[in-house]
Design a protein around this motif. Structure first.
Motif, PDB file in Angstrom:
ATOM      1  N   HIS A  65       7.566  29.734  29.371  1.00 27.14           N
ATOM      2  CA  HIS A  65       8.865  29.564  29.846  1.00 27.14           C
ATOM      3  C   HIS A  65       9.417  30.633  30.568  1.00 27.14           C
ATOM      4  N   GLY A  66      10.450  30.294  31.507  1.00 21.45           N
ATOM      5  CA  GLY A  66      10.891  31.452  32.223  1.00 21.45           C
ATOM      6  C   GLY A  66      10.368  31.877  33.569  1.00 21.45           C
ATOM      7  N   PRO A  67      11.227  32.136  34.549  1.00 15.51           N
ATOM      8  CA  PRO A  67      10.680  32.471  35.822  1.00 15.51           C
ATOM      9  C   PRO A  67       9.366  33.496  35.874  1.00 15.51           C
ATOM     10  N   GLY A  68       9.537  34.552  34.832  1.00 16.75           N
ATOM     11  CA  GLY A  68       8.282  35.487  34.877  1.00 16.75           C
ATOM     12  C   GLY A  68       7.111  34.812  34.785  1.00 16.75           C
ATOM     13  N   LEU A  69       6.885  34.079  33.778  1.00 16.38           N
ATOM     14  CA  LEU A  69       5.619  33.516  33.024  1.00 16.38           C
ATOM     15  C   LEU A  69       5.338  32.290  34.092  1.00 16.38           C
ATOM     16  N   SER A  70       6.409  31.858  34.793  1.00 16.13           N
ATOM     17  CA  SER A  70       6.045  30.895  35.881  1.00 16.13           C
ATOM     18  C   SER A  70       5.555  31.318  37.188  1.00 16.13           C
ATOM     19  N   ALA A  71       5.928  32.496  37.445  1.00 16.71           N
ATOM     20  CA  ALA A  71       5.385  33.424  38.583  1.00 16.71           C
ATOM     21  C   ALA A  71       4.115  33.675  38.096  1.00 16.71           C
ATOM     22  N   GLU A  72       3.787  34.075  36.994  1.00 17.84           N
ATOM     23  CA  GLU A  72       2.541  34.458  36.531  1.00 17.84           C
ATOM     24  C   GLU A  72       1.363  33.350  36.606  1.00 17.84           C
ATOM     25  N   ALA A  73       1.816  32.019  36.275  1.00 18.60           N
ATOM     26  CA  ALA A  73       1.144  31.075  36.439  1.00 18.60           C
ATOM     27  C   ALA A  73       0.308  30.881  37.833  1.00 18.60           C
ATOM     28  N   GLN A  74       1.396  31.165  38.803  1.00 17.52           N
ATOM     29  CA  GLN A  74       1.175  30.927  40.462  1.00 17.52           C
ATOM     30  C   GLN A  74       0.240  32.085  40.720  1.00 17.52           C
ATOM     31  N   TYR A  75       0.502  33.398  40.221  1.00 16.91           N
ATOM     32  CA  TYR A  75      -0.480  34.516  40.293  1.00 16.91           C
ATOM     33  C   TYR A  75      -1.927  33.940  40.043  1.00 16.91           C
ATOM     34  N   MET A  76      -2.100  33.528  38.806  1.00 20.65           N
ATOM     35  CA  MET A  76      -3.303  33.205  38.321  1.00 20.65           C
ATOM     36  C   MET A  76      -3.949  32.030  39.296  1.00 20.65           C
ATOM     37  N   ALA A  77      -3.265  30.977  39.781  1.00 28.27           N
ATOM     38  CA  ALA A  77      -3.672  30.195  40.720  1.00 28.27           C
ATOM     39  C   ALA A  77      -4.352  30.612  41.994  1.00 28.27           C
ATOM     40  N   ASP A  78      -3.453  31.601  42.528  1.00 29.91           N
ATOM     41  CA  ASP A  78      -3.858  32.368  43.701  1.00 29.91           C
ATOM     42  C   ASP A  78      -5.144  33.253  43.299  1.00 29.91           C
ATOM     43  N   LEU A  79      -5.094  33.835  42.247  1.00 34.83           N
ATOM     44  CA  LEU A  79      -6.127  34.868  41.872  1.00 34.83           C
ATOM     45  C   LEU A  79      -7.497  34.151  41.839  1.00 34.83           C
ATOM     46  N   TYR A  80      -7.573  32.725  41.412  1.00 29.22           N
ATOM     47  CA  TYR A  80      -8.699  32.003  41.170  1.00 29.22           C
ATOM     48  C   TYR A  80      -9.168  31.263  42.262  1.00 29.22           C
ATOM     49  N   GLY A  81      -8.184  31.246  43.471  1.00 34.87           N
ATOM     50  CA  GLY A  81      -8.561  30.429  44.613  1.00 34.87           C
ATOM     51  C   GLY A  81      -8.220  29.064  44.526  1.00 34.87           C
ATOM     52  N   ALA A  82      -7.179  28.730  43.877  1.00 35.11           N
ATOM     53  CA  ALA A  82      -6.917  27.279  43.499  1.00 35.11           C
ATOM     54  C   ALA A  82      -5.746  26.960  44.369  1.00 35.11           C
ATOM     55  N   ASP A  83      -5.441  25.432  44.125  1.00 41.31           N
ATOM     56  CA  ASP A  83      -4.142  25.110  44.753  1.00 41.31           C
ATOM     57  C   ASP A  83      -3.008  25.584  43.858  1.00 41.31           C
ATOM     58  N   ASP A  84      -1.573  25.326  44.571  1.00 45.00           N
ATOM     59  CA  ASP A  84      -0.440  25.804  43.889  1.00 45.00           C
ATOM     60  C   ASP A  84      -0.315  25.218  42.382  1.00 45.00           C
ATOM     61  N   TYR A  85       0.082  26.057  41.653  1.00 44.48           N
ATOM     62  CA  TYR A  85       0.387  25.652  40.160  1.00 44.48           C
ATOM     63  C   TYR A  85       1.481  24.615  40.188  1.00 44.48           C
TER      64      TYR A  85
END
Length: 336
Positions: A224-244
């Motif tokens: 939970h929280g904006p920091g870990l949410s941003a990290e989830a999006q970072y991982m999606a971008d890192l792996y070349g996936a669609d938006d989290y």
């Protein structure tokens, strides 16, 4: 006399085993896997499984499968389902036990992974149903405390060796079919959910629920929280996936089990958003995690109903047009 009696007993046992082994396994056309049910499968407050059960298995016999979390139900049309249990280990262990059970033939089966989830308020809202285009494991890497890294930078780094199972891209044609068949579904909503959404300034958070497509992030931790949410999006971008779009606890692990035995071409995943993955600007992350009485998000009942409303048309299409679907996913509709 003792020898004769023993011989007759052995013969009877052999005949019984022969009869059991010759029974035809159930040909599974679609398997629906949910993660939990709140109480009974019908007649009380609905969890993730109840609406599916009421639609497909009211008259079905429950069959226990060794190693599975809950019984399996199948109807005469080849639609089967079960509650798999919460968390990666729980759900994947159940899925493997069911897939390996000789009473079921999964050689041509399709899979619909279903359940509730959280969503970032910048991209979704309470009541949304999201078709998974990518399934990503939130773990399987290196992670450290923010104060031990560079200020403002991600605190996750993927580790080599997990490439084959930390990310699964689902069949785009099957996703397109799911979206096409659910595009006109009128989603349920509630005044309680509408009021709760207004706590968030984001346009996506305040919007009425819709059917969406995006990445499902699988992690045993309720981050939970904006920091870990941003990290989830970072991982999606890192792996070349669609938006989290949603966070959940099981999808990628279940997909890995199915992949090892049957591949991923016939896997679909839908999740309904019942909470935001962070607090609103007027509350801390801990306040969001432990809300005061009456401060929780509304819309749970409507969302679990929405999940079945959105997913059932794909199940029904596959079963009713089995001759078209049994050998593989047909070409996606042109308007998708």
């Amino acid at each position: 006399m003792h020898v004769l009696t023993s011989s007759l007993a052995v013969s009877a046992l052999a005949l019984a085993l022969a009869g059991a082994s010759s029974a035809e396994p159930i040909q599974v056309k679609v398997f629906v896997g949910s993660m939990f049910e709140i109480g009974e499968n019908t007649g009380d407050r609905a969890g993730e499984y109840q609406h599916w059960y009421k639609r497909y298995w009211l008259d079905a016999e429950a069959t226990d499968v060794p190693g599975a979390f809950a019984p399996v139900h199948c109807n005469d049309d080849g639609v089967c389902g079960s509650v798999l249990g919460m968390g990666k280990v729980n759900a994947s262990a159940s899925m493997q036990a069911i897939l390996l059970n000789p009473d079921y033939d999964f050689s041509q089966a399709y899979y619909l992974i279903t359940g509730v989830a959280g969503t970032p308020p910048s991209r979704g809202t309470i009541g949304d149903v999201v078709w998974g285009s990518w399934l990503i494991d939130y773990d399987l890497g290196h992670r450290w405390a923010p104060e031990e890294g560079e200020p403002g930078t991600p605190v996750f780094m993927p580790r080599k060796g997990y490439e084959d199972y930390r990310v699964h891209q689902l069949n785009p044609d099957l996703v397109a079919w799911g979206v096409h068949l659910s595009s006109d579904i009128e989603l349920k909503d509630s005044e309680e959910a509408r009021t709760y959404r207004m706590r968030y300034p984001d346009e996506a958070a305040q919007a009425a629920p819709t059917v969406k497509v995006g990445t499902h992030m699988t992690g045993d931790t309720f981050f939970h929280g904006p920091g870990l949410s941003a990290e989830a999006q970072y991982m999606a971008d890192l792996y070349g996936a669609d938006d989290y779009l949603v966070t959940e606890m099981e999808d990628n692990a279940i997909a890995q089990v199915i992949k090892r035995l049957h591949g991923t071409d016939r896997i679909a995943a839908i999740r309904g958003s019942v909470n935001f993955d962070q607090g609103n600007p007027n509350e801390t992350t801990l306040q969001h995690l432990d809300p005061a009485p009456g401060e929780t998000a509304g819309g749970f009942a409507e969302t679990v109903e929405n999940i079945a409303l959105v997913g059932a048309p794909l199940v029904d299409q596959i079963v009713s047009e089995w001759e078209t679907w049994k050998d593989g996913v047909p070409e996606a509709p042109e308007n998708n």
